[in-house]
Design an enzyme around this catalytic site. Structure first.
Site, short mmCIF file in Angstrom:
data_model
loop_
_atom_site.label_atom_id
_atom_site.label_comp_id
_atom_site.label_asym_id
_atom_site.label_seq_id
_atom_site.Cartn_x
_atom_site.Cartn_y
_atom_site.Cartn_z
CG ASN A 1 -2.06 0.95 1.12
OD1 ASN A 1 -2.46 1.33 0.02
ND2 ASN A 1 -2.59 1.37 2.25
CG ASN B 1 0.29 3.07 4.71
OD1 ASN B 1 0.43 2.00 4.12
ND2 ASN B 1 -0.55 3.22 5.72
CE LYS B 2 1.09 -1.80 5.31
NZ LYS B 2 -0.13 -1.03 5.07
CB ILE B 3 8.80 -0.39 4.36
CG1 ILE B 3 10.20 0.16 4.64
CG2 ILE B 3 8.81 -1.77 3.76
CD1 ILE B 3 10.79 -0.30 5.94
#
Length: 369
Positions: free
Chosen positions: A189, A191-193
């Site tokens: 997604n 906002n993930k790393i």
């Protein structure tokens, strides 16, 4: 409010993504298959190790759904799920008409409490309801207590679905998160790393499971010249375009982990000794990617004072996940709680943690804290 917005965790492109996206357009591979999808899967398999077989999908939620299906979960079954998590960990249980059974956290990692898990299973067995699967989550990138949970799963012969959506780049006793469960799930997604804008992956130890996942994710079309279907399928395959973004992101994954861990170390150093602010430290053998840096305050009021102060200065922060057993949609389901997750929700706050934060951003956050 003239200050620029500081986001909690914004996408961070590395520069190489466009090469793969351009290739997708130039070759007209814009469908949910193609060389970028296969290449992204190979990139992940190389990173995770030889036992990892990766199927790239449209979301981590879809990956959990397909993991549950392949674990044999059906309507009326029970699935144990960590309560302290995002709702996407629990929603696919409901998709199948199964019943989530929520288990609270322990204080060392904030993840599923193994002692409470064992008690929950014993109680469900006493009620003649053997759970079909256990969904354990690496919260905010901190690995769960894998050895203890694996021992329990083997004792009762219940498979573990490892929700590593927040934990790509984390390790447990040298083993990469995303390879610890009978099934493992990643999320890409925004906002993930690393991100593919939207996407996920289901990881298994068997090539046959990967092939079955891809079959189910592409509408379960049988091998025939015409469209024939003997099973219910799903439209969960990742597109070749977004897989190209993922390929570029894999080139900078180690840098992203390093930057997020550096954010944590900066916060911890600058706030050392400050009254009412505590951090979650890594137990021996645990390595968190520090996807989000989280603090614990002394009270709900203190947490809200900090959050609202940051918001006034255009700095995004967020309370820790509200436990699933407190969510209106799930509050009627069985739960085994000890109060830990409720305290974490009341007193915990996620600080801005993006890998693109500048030194000036971090200093501004600290000044307001």
């Amino acid at each position: 409010m003239n200050e620029k917005k500081i986001w909690l965790s914004s996408p961070h492109m590395g520069g190489g993504e466009l090469k793969y996206v351009h290739e997708a357009f130039e070759t007209n591979w814009v469908a949910p298959l193609g060389p970028n999808v296969e290449g992204f899967e190979l990139d992940l398999e190389k990173y995770l190790g030889p036992e990892a077989h990766v199927a790239a999908l449209s979301s981590g939620t879809g990956a959990l759904h397909l993991a549950l299906i392949q674990a044999g979960v059906k309507a009326g079954d029970e699935v144990i799920c960590q309560s302290m998590t995002f709702s996407a960990s629990a929603n696919p249980i409901a998709y199948l008409g199964a019943t989530p059974v929520f288990v609270d956290s322990e204080t060392e990692t904030w993840n599923m409490d193994p002692d409470l898990l064992e008690k929950a299973i014993e109680d469900r067995l006493a009620r003649e309801h053997k759970p079909k699967a256990i969904i354990a989550v690496h919260l905010y990138g901190m690995p769960y207590q894998h050895d203890e949970i694996k021992r329990i799963s083997e004792k009762f012969e219940i498979p573990v679905i490892e929700d590593a959506a927040e934990a790509l780049g984390s390790t447990y006793k040298g083993k990469k998160c995303g390879t610890l469960g009978d099934f493992s799930v990643l999320s890409f997604n925004g906002n993930k790393i690393i991100t593919t804008s939207g996407g996920g992956a289901l990881i298994s130890k068997r090539k046959e499971t990967k092939e079955k996942t891809i079959f189910l994710a592409t509408q379960a079309r049988d091998a025939a010249a015409h469209y024939q279907h003997s099973e219910i399928g799903y439209n969960y395959r990742m597109s070749n375009v977004v897989a190209g973004i993922g390929r570029g992101q894999m080139e900078v994954l180690d840098n992203r982990v390093e930057a997020r861990r550096a954010n944590f170390e900066f916060y911890q150093k600058q706030l050392a000794g400050k009254e009412g602010i505590r951090f979650l430290n890594e137990p021996e053998g645990f390595m968190s990617n520090r996807w989000l840096t989280c603090i614990l305050t002394d009270s709900f009021e203190q947490r809200e004072e900090i959050r609202l102060r940051l918001a006034k200065q255009n700095i995004e922060s967020r309370p820790l996940w509200k436990p699933m057993h407190l969510q209106p949609v799930f509050e009627k389901y069985p739960k085994y709680v000890n109060g830990t997750s409720e305290q974490l929700f009341d007193k915990g706050l996620c600080l801005p943690s993006g890998s693109d934060l500048t030194e000036q951003d971090l200093i501004r956050i600290i000044e307001n804290l």
